[in-house]
Design a protein around this motif. Structure first.
Motif, PDB file in Angstrom:
ATOM      1  N   LEU A  70       0.821  -1.216   0.000  1.00  0.00           N
ATOM      2  CA  LEU A  70       0.000   0.000   0.000  1.00  0.00           C
ATOM      3  C   LEU A  70       0.852   1.262   0.000  1.00  0.00           C
ATOM      4  O   LEU A  70       0.352   2.350   0.279  1.00  0.00           O
ATOM      5  CB  LEU A  70      -0.927   0.008   1.223  1.00  0.00           C
ATOM      6  CG  LEU A  70      -1.924  -1.144   1.331  1.00  0.00           C
ATOM      7  CD1 LEU A  70      -2.782  -0.991   2.581  1.00  0.00           C
ATOM      8  CD2 LEU A  70      -2.796  -1.234   0.086  1.00  0.00           C
ATOM      9  N   GLY A  71       2.127   1.116  -0.307  1.00  0.00           N
ATOM     10  CA  GLY A  71       3.010   2.281  -0.261  1.00  0.00           C
ATOM     11  C   GLY A  71       3.659   2.634  -1.572  1.00  0.00           C
ATOM     12  O   GLY A  71       4.521   3.521  -1.622  1.00  0.00           O
TER      13      GLY A  71
ATOM     14  N   VAL B 107       0.255  -9.362   6.826  1.00  0.00           N
ATOM     15  CA  VAL B 107      -0.345  -8.092   7.239  1.00  0.00           C
ATOM     16  C   VAL B 107       0.698  -7.131   7.781  1.00  0.00           C
ATOM     17  O   VAL B 107       0.623  -5.919   7.553  1.00  0.00           O
ATOM     18  CB  VAL B 107      -1.444  -8.346   8.289  1.00  0.00           C
ATOM     19  CG1 VAL B 107      -2.016  -7.029   8.787  1.00  0.00           C
ATOM     20  CG2 VAL B 107      -2.551  -9.218   7.702  1.00  0.00           C
ATOM     21  N   ALA B 108       1.682  -7.634   8.497  1.00  0.00           N
ATOM     22  CA  ALA B 108       2.707  -6.770   9.085  1.00  0.00           C
ATOM     23  C   ALA B 108       3.451  -5.980   8.009  1.00  0.00           C
ATOM     24  O   ALA B 108       3.663  -4.766   8.139  1.00  0.00           O
ATOM     25  CB  ALA B 108       3.683  -7.605   9.905  1.00  0.00           C
TER      26      ALA B 108
ATOM     27  N   SER C 294       4.213  -0.867   4.789  1.00  0.00           N
ATOM     28  CA  SER C 294       4.162  -0.157   3.504  1.00  0.00           C
ATOM     29  C   SER C 294       3.196   1.015   3.561  1.00  0.00           C
ATOM     30  O   SER C 294       3.456   2.086   2.988  1.00  0.00           O
ATOM     31  CB  SER C 294       3.777  -1.121   2.380  1.00  0.00           C
ATOM     32  OG  SER C 294       2.412  -1.523   2.475  1.00  0.00           O
ATOM     33  N   LEU C 295       2.078   0.842   4.269  1.00  0.00           N
ATOM     34  CA  LEU C 295       1.133   1.943   4.445  1.00  0.00           C
ATOM     35  C   LEU C 295       1.747   3.055   5.288  1.00  0.00           C
ATOM     36  O   LEU C 295       1.558   4.245   4.994  1.00  0.00           O
ATOM     37  CB  LEU C 295      -0.151   1.427   5.101  1.00  0.00           C
ATOM     38  CG  LEU C 295      -1.228   2.462   5.407  1.00  0.00           C
ATOM     39  CD1 LEU C 295      -1.694   3.154   4.131  1.00  0.00           C
ATOM     40  CD2 LEU C 295      -2.408   1.816   6.132  1.00  0.00           C
ATOM     41  N   ALA C 296       2.497   2.676   6.310  1.00  0.00           N
ATOM     42  CA  ALA C 296       3.173   3.677   7.144  1.00  0.00           C
ATOM     43  C   ALA C 296       4.169   4.485   6.312  1.00  0.00           C
ATOM     44  O   ALA C 296       4.295   5.708   6.492  1.00  0.00           O
ATOM     45  CB  ALA C 296       3.876   2.996   8.310  1.00  0.00           C
TER      46      ALA C 296
ATOM     47  N   PHE D 202      -3.930   8.232  -1.524  1.00  0.00           N
ATOM     48  CA  PHE D 202      -4.817   7.067  -1.508  1.00  0.00           C
ATOM     49  C   PHE D 202      -5.560   6.843  -2.817  1.00  0.00           C
ATOM     50  O   PHE D 202      -5.838   5.696  -3.182  1.00  0.00           O
ATOM     51  CB  PHE D 202      -5.822   7.192  -0.358  1.00  0.00           C
ATOM     52  CG  PHE D 202      -5.233   6.867   0.989  1.00  0.00           C
ATOM     53  CD1 PHE D 202      -4.704   5.612   1.237  1.00  0.00           C
ATOM     54  CD2 PHE D 202      -5.196   7.808   1.988  1.00  0.00           C
ATOM     55  CE1 PHE D 202      -4.148   5.295   2.468  1.00  0.00           C
ATOM     56  CE2 PHE D 202      -4.644   7.511   3.222  1.00  0.00           C
ATOM     57  CZ  PHE D 202      -4.120   6.250   3.463  1.00  0.00           C
ATOM     58  N   GLN D 203      -5.887   7.913  -3.548  1.00  0.00           N
ATOM     59  CA  GLN D 203      -6.606   7.716  -4.805  1.00  0.00           C
ATOM     60  C   GLN D 203      -5.785   6.883  -5.787  1.00  0.00           C
ATOM     61  O   GLN D 203      -6.307   5.983  -6.458  1.00  0.00           O
ATOM     62  CB  GLN D 203      -6.974   9.063  -5.423  1.00  0.00           C
ATOM     63  CG  GLN D 203      -7.870   8.962  -6.654  1.00  0.00           C
ATOM     64  CD  GLN D 203      -9.219   8.316  -6.346  1.00  0.00           C
ATOM     65  OE1 GLN D 203      -9.838   8.617  -5.335  1.00  0.00           O
ATOM     66  NE2 GLN D 203      -9.660   7.415  -7.220  1.00  0.00           N
TER      67      GLN D 203
END
Length: 365
Positions: free
Chosen positions: A84-85, A153-154, A159-161, A271-272
């Motif tokens: 997610l990054g 998940v970790a 990656s989101l962070a 996020f988009q």
């Protein structure tokens, strides 16, 4: 499937480096990548020669998404870890060339107080791109050292962070990145021909990695961690390699976007972009490079059609109401339906050249 990939990994590990078999596999992967890129090449040439300016601009944006999705597939498709990054690296590439290549006259208006002498530095577009990609590579290497030690998940949360951290830097370091304001004046040096060339190169690079020892062993470790570890496969090293390569391809997309749009802002890389590119990869199928290409083509056309009716259309003389936000709903529906009914995506687990080969063998019988 896990057993098949594991057995292939064993065969590749046993094969001597530089053998004729390895050379033939490299040629097949190269040809397969070019076959996968062929629909993209055809679409690009049609747009270049026949489409009006508006559709050319849409095609440029679609090719940027294509390169991002291909970069995302390099990591997600081979490691089976959700990322997610990736748009953070797109933003770093874009802002890197913006800061380095924007003419000094424009910098006096946009970032007059930039630190480290950037306000008085102007480099040519190629040098700026190389330095920007070097920055992307360094950030990817540092962050990858952490993510490669994690799984599931970790790793996704980390990656989101990373995305949130990079976005916060873009917003709050206003002397360098201008915060929420648009960064303008970037030289527009990339048109559709160059975008097409880099899209094809990204597809071929992703296919070569997928079919390489690293790619095959990484998929084997993702499918069966214990068996892969027993064979001596270093999953952490392989995840790091795929993470860095994925980041560089995404960073290249950011460089190209900045050079064709001429203006960027932080919201473009948040996020988009994550939702758009993830939906494209999930729709097409993350296990293959063909899936990445297919998802981008299908969803780009579909979203453009949806946007055309969001503001209201006339059907059989009846004016339909505005449906603002319909494209966002469509992205969510695509992700949910694909995960529920077609987790492998449109293309499944076969590349385009593999599908064509299967069809030809069936027809020959």
């Amino acid at each position: 499937m896990a057993g098949s990939e594991l057995s292939q990994a064993v065969e590749q590990m046993a094969a001597p480096t530089g053998s004729t078999r390895s050379g033939n596999a490299l040629v097949r992967s190269l040809i397969g990548g070019l076959v996968t890129a062929l629909p993209v090449l055809v679409i690009g040439l049609l747009v270049l020669n026949f489409a009006p300016t508006y559709y050319t601009f849409l095609a440029l944006g679609a090719f940027v998404n294509l390169i991002v999705v291909v970069g995302l597939q390099v990591f997600m498709g081979n490691s089976n870890i959700a990322n997610l990054g990736h748009s953070a690296f797109v933003g770093l590439g874009a802002y890197g060339v913006a800061i380095l290549s924007t003419p000094l006259a424009m910098k006096k208006l946009s970032i007059p107080n930039a630190p480290f002498g950037f306000a008085t530095l102007e480099l040519d577009p190629v040098s700026s791109a190389l330095i920007a990609l070097l920055l992307v590579g360094i950030v990817a290497l540092v962050s990858g050292k952490v993510i490669s030690r994690l799984s599931g998940v970790a790793a996704t949360i980390v990656s989101l962070a990373l995305l949130i951290i990079v976005h916060s830097v873009f917003l709050n370091w206003t002397d360098l990145f201008k915060g929420n304001q648009a960064f303008f004046g970037i030289p527009k040096v990339v048109g559709l021909p160059w975008m097409l060339v880099f899209a094809v190169l990204a597809i071929v690079a992703a296919r070569l990695f997928k079919d390489s020892r690293w790619g095959l062993q990484l998929r084997a470790s993702a499918q069966s961690p214990q068996a892969a570890a027993a064979l001596g496969i270093d999953a952490k090293k392989l995840r790091l390699i795929s993470w860095v390569l994925s980041a560089l391809i995404c960073g290249l997309a950011g460089v190209l976007y900045a050079y064709f749009a001429g203006t960027i802002s932080p919201k473009l890389f948040y996020f988009q972009m994550i939702f758009n590119t993830l939906a494209m990869l999930i729709l097409g199928g993350m296990a293959t490079v063909t899936g990445a290409v297919t998802g981008v083509i299908v969803l780009s056309i579909g979203l453009e059609f949806i946007r055309s009716i969001e503001s209201g259309v006339t059907v059989a003389g009846i004016q339909m109401p505005q449906l603002l936000g319909l494209s966002g709903v469509a992205l969510g529906v695509v992700i949910v339906l694909c995960m529920a009914f077609r987790p492998s995506g449109i293309s499944g687990r076969h590349e385009l050249d593999e599908l064509l080969s299967l069809l030809s063998r069936r027809n020959a019988k």
